[in-house]
Enzyme design. Structure first.
Site, PDB file in Angstrom:
ATOM      1  CG  ASN A   1      -1.851   1.214   1.248  1.00  0.00           C
ATOM      2  OD1 ASN A   1      -1.439   2.339   1.513  1.00  0.00           O
ATOM      3  ND2 ASN A   1      -3.122   0.965   0.984  1.00  0.00           N
TER       4      ASN A   1
ATOM      5  CB  SER B   1      -5.740   2.140  -3.401  1.00  0.00           C
ATOM      6  OG  SER B   1      -6.152   3.407  -2.924  1.00  0.00           O
ATOM      7  CD  GLU B   2      -5.728   3.987   2.063  1.00  0.00           C
ATOM      8  OE1 GLU B   2      -5.360   4.906   2.796  1.00  0.00           O
ATOM      9  OE2 GLU B   2      -4.950   3.352   1.314  1.00  0.00           O
ATOM     10  CG  ASN B   3      -9.703   4.023  -3.357  1.00  0.00           C
ATOM     11  OD1 ASN B   3      -8.559   3.597  -3.251  1.00  0.00           O
ATOM     12  ND2 ASN B   3     -10.158   4.531  -4.494  1.00  0.00           N
TER      13      ASN B   3
END
Length: 218
Positions: free
Chosen positions: A24, A47-49
């Site tokens: 990440n 990616s955290e989305n």
């Protein structure tokens, strides 16, 4: 004094990401690392989305407004990449499924404490995002930041004065001056990236450092 540019810092970080790693890249400067990863290596960017399998930034004019990272920057998707709910994305982060995360920071302490979401100033806008989840969930936490503030103060400190994101979570620090490991014995300088010597780096940093550059050279 010579300093690495942000792109040069990103290239240096990218050189330490191994084949097969799940990584990440935090919001801001760390996203530049994607542009310098070895294309011959299979590396999975998360990616955290809710994206896995991101590639480098798109060429100008080829941006897709529906394909962005957590920092709302346009990205590309490699063959085999996927999208999913952000709750699943955070489960990946919290479940220890990421090998590395690369985060920016306001401060890193000599013990590896990380402060990167709020300066504590009354007019500052807090922006924790997924930083706390990444700091405790990733197997290795790399920090990428300028060594000094605009006022010339070291961002590597004996103890964080800003609100802490994670305690004793940072494994390695990449700055525009050096590469430093957080070890049980203290902060070990693996590489000096500028034209200064070890003693000058210690003076600028303001906390005790261990010279591990000779061992690395040997």
């Amino acid at each position: 004094m010579k300093r690495l540019s942000r792109d040069e810092m990103a290239k240096r970080v990218a050189s330490d990401i191994p084949e097969g790693a799940y990584v990440n890249l935090g919001i801001g400067v760390p996203t530049l690392v994607a542009n310098h990863l070895d294309a011959s290596k299979e590396i999975f960017l998360h990616s955290e989305n809710g994206v896995l399998g991101m590639g480098p930034a798109p060429a100008k004019g080829e941006e897709d407004d529906e394909l962005i990272n957590a920092g709302k920057q346009h990205v590309t998707l490699l063959t085999g990449g996927s999208y999913f709910h952000h709750a699943d994305s955070f489960a990946m982060m919290r479940g220890g499924h990421l090998d590395f995360c690369v985060l920016g920071a306001f401060q890193v302490s000599a013990q590896g404490d990380l402060a990167n979401w709020h300066t504590g100033a009354p007019d500052a806008i807090p922006a924790v995002g997924g930083a706390m989840d990444l700091a405790i969930g990733a197997k290795q936490v790399y920090v990428m930041m300028e060594h000094l503030t605009k006022q010339g103060e070291s961002k590597i400190v004996s103890a964080c004065s800003y609100p802490v994101t994670g305690v004793n979570c940072v494994n390695r620090i990449y700055t525009d001056l050096a590469v430093i490991d957080v070890t049980p014995e203290g902060l070990a300088v693996r590489e000096i990236c500028t034209d200064i010597g070890f003693d000058e780096l210690v003076k600028l940093t303001g906390v005790p450092l261990i010279d591990a550059t000779r061992k690395a050279a040997a």
